[in-house]
Motif scaffolding. Sequence first.
Motif, PDB file in Angstrom:
ATOM      1  N   GLY A  47      -1.930   8.205  -0.651  1.00 50.09           N
ATOM      2  CA  GLY A  47      -3.177   9.139  -0.852  1.00 50.09           C
ATOM      3  C   GLY A  47      -4.302   8.819  -0.483  1.00 50.09           C
ATOM      4  O   GLY A  47      -5.268   9.701  -0.248  1.00 50.09           O
ATOM      5  N   GLN A  48      -4.385   7.545  -0.346  1.00 48.98           N
ATOM      6  CA  GLN A  48      -5.773   6.872   0.585  1.00 48.98           C
ATOM      7  C   GLN A  48      -5.318   5.914   1.395  1.00 48.98           C
ATOM      8  O   GLN A  48      -6.211   4.773   1.605  1.00 48.98           O
ATOM      9  CB  GLN A  48      -6.609   6.330  -0.795  1.00 48.98           C
ATOM     10  CG  GLN A  48      -7.092   7.316  -1.542  1.00 48.98           C
ATOM     11  CD  GLN A  48      -7.896   6.591  -3.036  1.00 48.98           C
ATOM     12  OE1 GLN A  48      -7.313   5.603  -3.495  1.00 48.98           O
ATOM     13  NE2 GLN A  48      -9.122   7.181  -3.335  1.00 48.98           N
ATOM     14  N   PHE A  49      -4.376   5.959   2.153  1.00 49.74           N
ATOM     15  CA  PHE A  49      -3.750   5.005   3.065  1.00 49.74           C
ATOM     16  C   PHE A  49      -4.676   4.591   3.842  1.00 49.74           C
ATOM     17  O   PHE A  49      -4.905   3.328   4.356  1.00 49.74           O
ATOM     18  CB  PHE A  49      -2.617   5.692   3.643  1.00 49.74           C
ATOM     19  CG  PHE A  49      -1.526   4.628   3.965  1.00 49.74           C
ATOM     20  CD1 PHE A  49      -0.722   3.898   3.023  1.00 49.74           C
ATOM     21  CD2 PHE A  49      -1.158   4.203   5.158  1.00 49.74           C
ATOM     22  CE1 PHE A  49       0.134   2.871   3.069  1.00 49.74           C
ATOM     23  CE2 PHE A  49      -0.203   3.560   5.447  1.00 49.74           C
ATOM     24  CZ  PHE A  49       0.551   2.783   4.560  1.00 49.74           C
ATOM     25  N   TRP A  50      -5.289   5.618   4.748  1.00 52.14           N
ATOM     26  CA  TRP A  50      -6.237   5.339   5.938  1.00 52.14           C
ATOM     27  C   TRP A  50      -7.441   4.521   5.587  1.00 52.14           C
ATOM     28  O   TRP A  50      -8.032   4.010   6.322  1.00 52.14           O
ATOM     29  CB  TRP A  50      -6.490   6.541   6.617  1.00 52.14           C
ATOM     30  CG  TRP A  50      -7.213   6.569   7.812  1.00 52.14           C
ATOM     31  CD1 TRP A  50      -8.506   6.509   8.088  1.00 52.14           C
ATOM     32  CD2 TRP A  50      -6.358   6.550   9.223  1.00 52.14           C
ATOM     33  NE1 TRP A  50      -8.744   6.398   9.510  1.00 52.14           N
ATOM     34  CE2 TRP A  50      -7.393   6.275  10.133  1.00 52.14           C
ATOM     35  CE3 TRP A  50      -4.996   6.358   9.506  1.00 52.14           C
ATOM     36  CZ2 TRP A  50      -7.053   6.208  11.409  1.00 52.14           C
ATOM     37  CZ3 TRP A  50      -4.738   6.199  10.773  1.00 52.14           C
ATOM     38  CH2 TRP A  50      -5.872   6.055  11.951  1.00 52.14           C
ATOM     39  N   PRO A  59       0.662  -1.100  -0.170  1.00 52.38           N
ATOM     40  CA  PRO A  59       0.277   0.086  -0.066  1.00 52.38           C
ATOM     41  C   PRO A  59       0.911   1.317   0.061  1.00 52.38           C
ATOM     42  O   PRO A  59       0.119   2.340  -0.225  1.00 52.38           O
ATOM     43  CB  PRO A  59      -0.778  -0.189   1.088  1.00 52.38           C
ATOM     44  CG  PRO A  59       0.006  -0.975   2.371  1.00 52.38           C
ATOM     45  CD  PRO A  59       0.673  -2.041   1.405  1.00 52.38           C
ATOM     46  N   PHE A  60       2.104   1.335   0.425  1.00 49.86           N
ATOM     47  CA  PHE A  60       2.937   2.435   0.245  1.00 49.86           C
ATOM     48  C   PHE A  60       2.985   3.063  -0.979  1.00 49.86           C
ATOM     49  O   PHE A  60       3.419   4.374  -1.138  1.00 49.86           O
ATOM     50  CB  PHE A  60       4.277   1.980   0.979  1.00 49.86           C
ATOM     51  CG  PHE A  60       4.234   1.786   2.271  1.00 49.86           C
ATOM     52  CD1 PHE A  60       4.521   2.836   3.200  1.00 49.86           C
ATOM     53  CD2 PHE A  60       4.336   0.356   2.556  1.00 49.86           C
ATOM     54  CE1 PHE A  60       4.321   2.229   4.678  1.00 49.86           C
ATOM     55  CE2 PHE A  60       4.365  -0.212   3.995  1.00 49.86           C
ATOM     56  CZ  PHE A  60       4.304   0.911   5.030  1.00 49.86           C
ATOM     57  N   GLU A  61       2.970   2.171  -1.887  1.00 49.47           N
ATOM     58  CA  GLU A  61       2.908   2.558  -3.505  1.00 49.47           C
ATOM     59  C   GLU A  61       1.474   2.713  -3.930  1.00 49.47           C
ATOM     60  O   GLU A  61       0.973   3.510  -4.673  1.00 49.47           O
ATOM     61  CB  GLU A  61       3.766   1.814  -4.263  1.00 49.47           C
ATOM     62  CG  GLU A  61       5.111   2.291  -4.106  1.00 49.47           C
ATOM     63  CD  GLU A  61       5.775   1.706  -2.891  1.00 49.47           C
ATOM     64  OE1 GLU A  61       5.400   0.407  -2.500  1.00 49.47           O
ATOM     65  OE2 GLU A  61       6.745   2.515  -2.437  1.00 49.47           O
ATOM     66  N   ARG A  80      -3.821   1.110   9.600  1.00 48.32           N
ATOM     67  CA  ARG A  80      -3.866   2.179  10.680  1.00 48.32           C
ATOM     68  C   ARG A  80      -3.184   1.981  11.854  1.00 48.32           C
ATOM     69  O   ARG A  80      -2.475   2.719  12.599  1.00 48.32           O
ATOM     70  CB  ARG A  80      -5.512   2.306  11.184  1.00 48.32           C
ATOM     71  CG  ARG A  80      -6.296   2.509   9.864  1.00 48.32           C
ATOM     72  CD  ARG A  80      -7.787   2.680  10.515  1.00 48.32           C
ATOM     73  NE  ARG A  80      -8.425   3.037   9.341  1.00 48.32           N
ATOM     74  CZ  ARG A  80      -9.978   3.022   9.532  1.00 48.32           C
ATOM     75  NH1 ARG A  80     -10.600   3.093  10.150  1.00 48.32           N
ATOM     76  NH2 ARG A  80     -10.548   3.300   8.170  1.00 48.32           N
ATOM     77  N   SER A  81      -2.707   0.553  12.071  1.00 49.37           N
ATOM     78  CA  SER A  81      -1.863   0.339  13.120  1.00 49.37           C
ATOM     79  C   SER A  81      -0.320   0.888  13.013  1.00 49.37           C
ATOM     80  O   SER A  81       0.249   1.330  13.717  1.00 49.37           O
ATOM     81  CB  SER A  81      -1.806  -1.283  13.388  1.00 49.37           C
ATOM     82  OG  SER A  81      -0.787  -1.548  14.549  1.00 49.37           O
TER      83      SER A  81
END
Length: 354
Positions: free
Chosen positions: A98-101, A92-94, A107-108
Motif C-alpha cells: 500500500g506504500q511500496f513506492w 516490503p511485500f508484506e 522502484r527497480s
Amino acid sequence: MDLPPAPNGLSNRWNLGLRWGLCSAPGCIFRDNLLKCSGCHAILYCSVAHQKADRPRHKSSCNIVKGAREDLAKEEAALRATPGDAQMPENPFETARGQFWLFRPTRSYMQSRLALTAALLNIKTGVAVETALDHSLEMLQLNPGDNQGVRGQVPGLLLRLGRDQEAYDFIKWYATVGAASDYKWGNPESPFLNLHDEDVFERVDEYAEKVYDLSMLVCLTNLKIRLLLDLQALERESKKPGNSDASYDKKMEWVREEAVSDALYKRRDIVERADWTDLIADLEGQIKTLVGYVEKKNKHYWPALNVPERWAAAYPAVYSPGSPQEINMVFRQTWYTWSECPTTMEVLKKYAGI
C-alpha cells in the motif's frame, strides 16, 4: 446449440477476437490438454510438433518475455533478501503493502514488473493478457498511488478478456471513490477498488466528467456499446417467429450464443424483460455523451482509429493531455478492445463520425 464453456465459464469470450483456450499454432482449433510454452508461459500448444512449427514466429516475443521474467525474479529475490533499514522495511511485500513506492529500493522491482507486462502484451493470447492483468492489479495493490500509470491499461485488459463488469467497477471506483477530495491516498487502510457488481446500465452523467484518464473514458464508451449490442441482439431474437414468449432460460441461450459482454449473466431482471426499447434508447444517449467527452479530452483519438497502423507501433512519449502524443499511450491501451470486437467499431462509427 450452446457454445462450449469459455475459461471464465461465460461463453461471451468466444465472441471476442482474443485467442483464448486454443492451440496457438496457425489454423489449429484444439483446446484440450494444452501445454504452456516453457519459455514465456504465455502461449498454449496442443503438441510438441505444433510448438516447434510455430517457434520461428513466436521465438522473438518468447525470449523477450522470458528475459523480463528472469529480471523480475532477480529483483524480487533481492528485495526479499534485504534486511530492514532506514531506506526500506524488511520484506516490503508484506510490511510496505500500500506504500511500496515510498521506499526507493522497491522502484527497480516495480519498473521490471511493468516491463514484464509490456512484454506479455506483445503476445496476443488470453493467457498473456490475463497474466499482464494479474501483474497490473497486484502492482496497484502494492502502490495504489500508481506512480507508473498502471491503472490506465487495466480496463482495456479486462474488456479484452470479456470481463466487462469488472472493468465497469474499476472505472467507476476511480471516478467516484478515488476522485473524492477527502480520499486518503497515503493511507493503506483506505478502501481501494472495493466496488463490485455496480449497475453497468446506469447513466454515467454524474461521474463521466470525473474520469480523468482518457483510456478509461474510451473503455467506458466501448463497454456501453457492447451493452447496446447485447440488448439489440435480445430484441432481434425476441422478434423472430415463435420467440415472443420465450422463457428466461431460452433468452439465456441467446445471451450465451451472441453476447460480447458478461454483464447480462448477472442481470436476470434485464434478460427476462419482454421489451428493451427504453434501455436501448438510454444506452444510445449515454454513448453519444461519452463520445463527446472523449472528443473533448482529446480530439485526436477517434480519428486515430481510422489509421491504426500509424499508432499501434508508436513508442509512447512524453505528452500533455489533449495532444497527439497522448494517443501513443492511449492507443496501446485501448486499440485491441476495438479490433478484437469489430462490431463495436461499426457502432462507434455511427456516433463518432469516423
